[in-house]
Motif scaffolding. Structure first.
Motif, mmCIF file in Angstrom:
data_model
loop_
_atom_site.group_PDB
_atom_site.id
_atom_site.type_symbol
_atom_site.label_atom_id
_atom_site.label_comp_id
_atom_site.label_asym_id
_atom_site.label_seq_id
_atom_site.Cartn_x
_atom_site.Cartn_y
_atom_site.Cartn_z
ATOM 1 N N GLU A 1 -32.192 40.789 -58.590
ATOM 2 C CA GLU A 1 -30.986 41.427 -58.136
ATOM 3 C C GLU A 1 -30.003 40.620 -57.492
ATOM 4 O O GLU A 1 -30.227 39.821 -56.812
ATOM 5 C CB GLU A 1 -31.120 42.680 -57.393
ATOM 6 C CG GLU A 1 -31.979 43.852 -58.237
ATOM 7 C CD GLU A 1 -31.292 44.488 -58.935
ATOM 8 O OE1 GLU A 1 -29.791 44.560 -58.927
ATOM 9 O OE2 GLU A 1 -31.687 44.962 -60.331
ATOM 10 N N PRO A 2 -28.808 40.650 -57.838
ATOM 11 C CA PRO A 2 -27.495 39.915 -57.214
ATOM 12 C C PRO A 2 -27.666 40.205 -55.733
ATOM 13 O O PRO A 2 -27.412 39.350 -54.739
ATOM 14 C CB PRO A 2 -26.311 40.353 -57.932
ATOM 15 C CG PRO A 2 -26.649 40.781 -59.277
ATOM 16 C CD PRO A 2 -28.227 41.602 -59.123
ATOM 17 N N SER A 3 -27.897 41.590 -55.284
ATOM 18 C CA SER A 3 -27.653 41.771 -54.072
ATOM 19 C C SER A 3 -28.992 41.624 -53.233
ATOM 20 O O SER A 3 -30.078 42.040 -53.589
ATOM 21 C CB SER A 3 -27.270 43.243 -53.822
ATOM 22 O OG SER A 3 -27.577 43.887 -52.303
ATOM 23 N N ALA B 1 -32.498 43.540 -53.755
ATOM 24 C CA ALA B 1 -33.506 42.758 -54.316
ATOM 25 C C ALA B 1 -34.980 42.945 -53.456
ATOM 26 O O ALA B 1 -36.019 43.004 -53.920
ATOM 27 C CB ALA B 1 -33.211 40.978 -54.386
ATOM 28 N N ARG C 1 -35.448 32.932 -53.461
ATOM 29 C CA ARG C 1 -34.439 33.940 -53.290
ATOM 30 C C ARG C 1 -33.761 33.777 -52.087
ATOM 31 O O ARG C 1 -32.414 33.761 -52.138
ATOM 32 C CB ARG C 1 -35.144 35.171 -53.736
ATOM 33 C CG ARG C 1 -34.146 36.340 -53.644
ATOM 34 C CD ARG C 1 -33.042 36.158 -54.712
ATOM 35 N NE ARG C 1 -32.267 37.541 -54.560
ATOM 36 C CZ ARG C 1 -30.809 37.382 -54.480
ATOM 37 N NH1 ARG C 1 -30.608 36.597 -53.621
ATOM 38 N NH2 ARG C 1 -30.417 38.569 -54.516
ATOM 39 N N GLU D 1 -29.417 32.610 -50.900
ATOM 40 C CA GLU D 1 -28.692 33.369 -49.850
ATOM 41 C C GLU D 1 -28.210 32.505 -48.813
ATOM 42 O O GLU D 1 -27.403 33.039 -48.134
ATOM 43 C CB GLU D 1 -29.511 34.564 -49.401
ATOM 44 C CG GLU D 1 -29.658 35.650 -50.250
ATOM 45 C CD GLU D 1 -28.353 36.326 -50.891
ATOM 46 O OE1 GLU D 1 -27.454 36.776 -49.956
ATOM 47 O OE2 GLU D 1 -28.410 36.378 -52.200
ATOM 48 N N ASN E 1 -24.443 32.257 -48.347
ATOM 49 C CA ASN E 1 -23.535 33.601 -48.101
ATOM 50 C C ASN E 1 -24.022 34.091 -46.762
ATOM 51 O O ASN E 1 -23.140 35.104 -46.457
ATOM 52 C CB ASN E 1 -24.310 34.766 -49.244
ATOM 53 C CG ASN E 1 -24.349 34.189 -50.425
ATOM 54 O OD1 ASN E 1 -23.287 33.780 -50.781
ATOM 55 N ND2 ASN E 1 -25.133 34.723 -51.339
#
Length: 192
Positions: free
Chosen positions: A76-78, A82, A137, A141, A144
């Motif tokens: 999942e992008p978020s 995810a 994963r 991130e 971000n």
């Protein structure tokens, strides 16, 4: 014909997986496996050279399926979604069946048989796979600035946390308690 398996190996491995998952490796006998699969004990022994090697074959299959599903949940992008999907997959997998089946990895690790080197290495490989999926994963991130921990710490924390969730499921058998605890972990990990 000698040397040719007279049974459907895919079906046999899936049926054997269910037995190991429900009973655990130590409590499962070759007779249990023969009865569940419909394959004679001698044929199972000839094909897999015993319960341990059959388990390793089954566990490799389990490992591939579980890690593929975990990777899909984490795609999942978020990061928040995810992780929510990841924990939901873990919890749903454990509570399936009557009685609930728990986790094959943790069940095997705590029943004493994990002292056998080949079993321990297989279990360790599964946990390493989970940690690597999470690390990949979480590392994505890093740019971000959405996590409260570095990727290596977060991946080890979540991997270890999943083992605790398994134990709590065995004791409380309360999926909502598990989901609430998993939601708290997401809150701890994800900023905002």
């Amino acid at each position: 014909m000698a040397g040719v398996r007279q049974f459907d190996e895919d079906m046999t491995l899936d049926l054997a997986m269910n037995v190991f998952w429900q009973k655990g490796l130590s409590a499962t006998s070759m007779q249990d496996l023969a009865e569940a699969t419909g394959v004679l004990r001698g044929s199972l022994y000839n094909a897999y050279q015993g319960k341990e090697r059959l388990f390793l074959k089954v566990f490799d299959r389990y490992r591939q399926r579980m890690t593929a599903s975990m990777a899909q949940a984490l795609a999942e992008p978020s990061i928040r979604v995810a992780l929510e999907n990841f924990f939901e997959f873990i919890i749903s997998s454990m509570i399936e069946g009557t009685p609930t089946r728990g986790c094959l990895t943790t069940k095997t690790a705590v029943d004493g048989i994990s002292e056998v080197d080949t079993i321990r290495v297989a279990l360790q490989g599964m946990l390493d796979d989970i940690e690597a999926l999470l690390h990949a994963r979480f590392a994505a991130e890093a740019q971000n600035d959405t996590l409260n921990l570095p990727a290596d710490q977060a991946s080890r924390l979540v991997s270890t946390f999943t083992r605790g969730v398994v134990v709590m499921e065995r004791i409380y058998q309360d999926p909502e308690r598990l989901r609430s605890t998993a939601a708290s972990m997401v809150q701890v990990l994800v900023k905002g």
